[in-house]
Design an enzyme around this catalytic site. Structure first.
Site, PDB file in Angstrom:
ATOM      1  N   ASP A 187       0.791  -1.301  -0.019  1.00 30.46           N
ATOM      2  CA  ASP A 187      -0.040  -0.005   0.081  1.00 30.46           C
ATOM      3  C   ASP A 187       0.760   1.061  -0.083  1.00 30.46           C
ATOM      4  O   ASP A 187       1.881   1.166   0.414  1.00 30.46           O
ATOM      5  CB  ASP A 187      -0.799  -0.044   1.284  1.00 30.46           C
ATOM      6  CG  ASP A 187      -2.096  -0.988   1.349  1.00 30.46           C
ATOM      7  OD1 ASP A 187      -2.288  -1.664   0.334  1.00 30.46           O
ATOM      8  OD2 ASP A 187      -2.271  -1.523   2.425  1.00 30.46           O
ATOM      9  N   ASP A 194      -1.445  -3.550  -3.761  1.00 34.27           N
ATOM     10  CA  ASP A 194      -2.670  -3.563  -2.948  1.00 34.27           C
ATOM     11  C   ASP A 194      -3.254  -2.349  -3.039  1.00 34.27           C
ATOM     12  O   ASP A 194      -3.835  -2.098  -4.271  1.00 34.27           O
ATOM     13  CB  ASP A 194      -2.409  -3.994  -1.665  1.00 34.27           C
ATOM     14  CG  ASP A 194      -3.555  -4.446  -0.921  1.00 34.27           C
ATOM     15  OD1 ASP A 194      -4.631  -4.427  -1.551  1.00 34.27           O
ATOM     16  OD2 ASP A 194      -3.609  -4.753   0.250  1.00 34.27           O
ATOM     17  N   ASP A 251      -5.362   3.344   2.204  1.00 31.17           N
ATOM     18  CA  ASP A 251      -6.336   2.098   2.913  1.00 31.17           C
ATOM     19  C   ASP A 251      -6.215   2.546   4.391  1.00 31.17           C
ATOM     20  O   ASP A 251      -5.306   2.700   5.136  1.00 31.17           O
ATOM     21  CB  ASP A 251      -5.703   0.633   2.703  1.00 31.17           C
ATOM     22  CG  ASP A 251      -6.177   0.026   1.370  1.00 31.17           C
ATOM     23  OD1 ASP A 251      -6.456   0.931   0.602  1.00 31.17           O
ATOM     24  OD2 ASP A 251      -5.644  -0.880   1.119  1.00 31.17           O
ATOM     25  N   ARG A 307     -12.989   0.377  -5.871  1.00 26.61           N
ATOM     26  CA  ARG A 307     -12.629   0.857  -4.291  1.00 26.61           C
ATOM     27  C   ARG A 307     -12.377   2.555  -4.387  1.00 26.61           C
ATOM     28  O   ARG A 307     -11.294   2.890  -4.130  1.00 26.61           O
ATOM     29  CB  ARG A 307     -11.424   0.165  -3.744  1.00 26.61           C
ATOM     30  CG  ARG A 307     -11.749  -1.446  -3.703  1.00 26.61           C
ATOM     31  CD  ARG A 307     -10.505  -1.831  -2.880  1.00 26.61           C
ATOM     32  NE  ARG A 307     -10.850  -3.624  -2.764  1.00 26.61           N
ATOM     33  CZ  ARG A 307     -10.052  -4.296  -2.275  1.00 26.61           C
ATOM     34  NH1 ARG A 307      -8.941  -3.921  -1.863  1.00 26.61           N
ATOM     35  NH2 ARG A 307     -10.401  -5.704  -2.080  1.00 26.61           N
TER      36      ARG A 307
END
Length: 398
Positions: A206, A235, A239, A292
């Site tokens: 990330d 990824d 996040d 997302r």
């Protein structure tokens, strides 16, 4: 004559004391403080919002010095130490919340990060300039207030931990991190601004990985990897999981990636996440992304004035009982602009209003209408007709 000299010296001393200290603020839009600097320092315009007292010998022609910083010529000159050391510690500027001058609207902190006591980052701490990973790691130690200025693109060989009460700000529009990312755990009061993040392949894969952290503001940054590999090669870009709370993500350019922003990592984590994960997304530009934007479980989101362009699978994905207010966003070639029934065993809830879906409205999948009609903070909702130009021109580093 002697009395006159003493009086002049006294006036000079008082004048200098009333000026901004070295590296303090001395001007800028809405600045109501003094606009002069102590002897040996010149007020330099960093951007329209922030002018700073810097050593006079660092102000080069055409660098926009502010002429109101005059100190009497008979004021005693200070000795300015010089050093070749790559890390420079200085008193912190009086306002640490960077505002990009290329934005058409103000980027002052709004949203959920303004609640719970607010998010001030390293305000009141020292400023450290870093240009490599070892300097960055050293500067980030401890939970004391600190402002870290990143000069240039730093190649990271592993993810770097960010502690509480920290501001990390790019020195210019081409400063940031590549190779790995930043991680927060059990931290609070963090500001990340004016930075580029790319090709993040640290242990988390990330660019921003936050767990159990509160009051975080991500503003005027750029996040990207590539879409030349499978969707799990990287990824996430930004996040937040494990009961993070009070977050604002504003004026960022997020592009060329598969799974951009996951909020709440698992369908089985309701015990930890329920009642947490309050997050605001505003004035972000999402382009060439798979999904997302965000994907939200259990939490509460306000998603307004963002631009979604060339989104492959789904855009705003609200699931597992999460609540979202989604308003005045622009969707261009963005599949499934808003969904409440994707990828999880339970649906989410959405109030949507005044969005411009372009030609993708028929791909919406809103199965549950929510009750988040208002949010507990003040904000300005820009006219949806102006959002595309406003955001595409203003998002990202300055």
């Amino acid at each position: 004559m002697k009395s006159f000299i003493i009086l002049a010296s006294f006036i000079t001393s008082v004048f200098a004391q009333n000026c901004s200290l070295p590296f303090g603020q001395c001007g800028g839009s809405n600045w109501n403080g003094v606009k002069c600097c102590t002897s040996g320092f010149t007020c330099k315009e960093m951007n329209v919002w922030y002018h700073q007292c810097v050593p006079s010998n660092e102000v080069v022609p055409n660098s926009n010095p502010v002429v109101s910083n005059v100190v009497p010529s008979n004021a005693p000159a200070k000795s300015i130490p010089t050093t070749n050391a790559p890390i420079i510690n200085n008193p912190a500027p009086q306002n640490v919340n960077y505002v990009a001058s290329n934005a058409s609207s103000s980027s002052a902190l709004i949203g959920y990060a303004s609640m719970n006591g607010g998010t001030k980052g390293g305000q009141g701490g020292q400023t450290t300039t870093v240009s490599n990973q070892s300097q960055l790691v050293a500067a980030l130690k401890g939970n004391n207030a600190k402002i870290i200025k990143v000069n240039g693109i730093i190649q990271l060989t592993s993810d770097v931990t960010v502690n509480s009460n920290t501001s990390i700000i790019g020195a210019n529009k081409n400063s940031g991190f590549t190779g790995a990312g930043l991680k927060f755990k059990n931290a609070s009061n963090i500001i990340i601004q004016n930075l580029k993040f790319s090709y993040c392949l640290g242990s988390n894969k990330d660019c921003i990985n936050a767990q159990k952290s509160t009051n975080v503001w991500i503003d005027h940054c750029e996040f990207f990897n590539d879409r030349n590999h499978g969707k799990d090669y990287y990824d996430g870009l930004v996040d937040f999981t494990h009961a993070c709370d009070y977050i604002t993500i504003s004026w960022n350019f997020i592009h060329d990636h598969y799974k951009a922003s996951l909020i709440g990592h698992s369908d089985s984590n309701s015990g930890e996440d329920t009642g947490k994960l309050h997050i605001t997304y505003h004035h972000n530009y999402f382009k060439n992304v798979g999904s997302r934007l965000p994907s939200l479980r259990f939490g509460t989101a306000h998603v307004f004035n963002n631009v979604y362009e060339n989104i492959e699978n789904s855009s705003v994905n609200i699931r597992m009982g999460a609540q979202a207010l989604v308003e005045s966003n622009v969707f261009r070639n963005a599949n499934k602009p808003i969904s409440t029934n994707l990828d999880s065993s339970q649906e989410g809830f959405v109030v949507q209003r005044n969005n411009d879906f372009g030609n993708t409205a028929n791909t919406n999948s809103i199965t549950k209408i929510g009750n988040l009609n208002t949010v507990p903070y003040a904000y300005t909702n820009d006219n949806v007709n102006s959002v595309y130009n406003l955001v595409t021109r203003g998002a990202g580093p300055n």
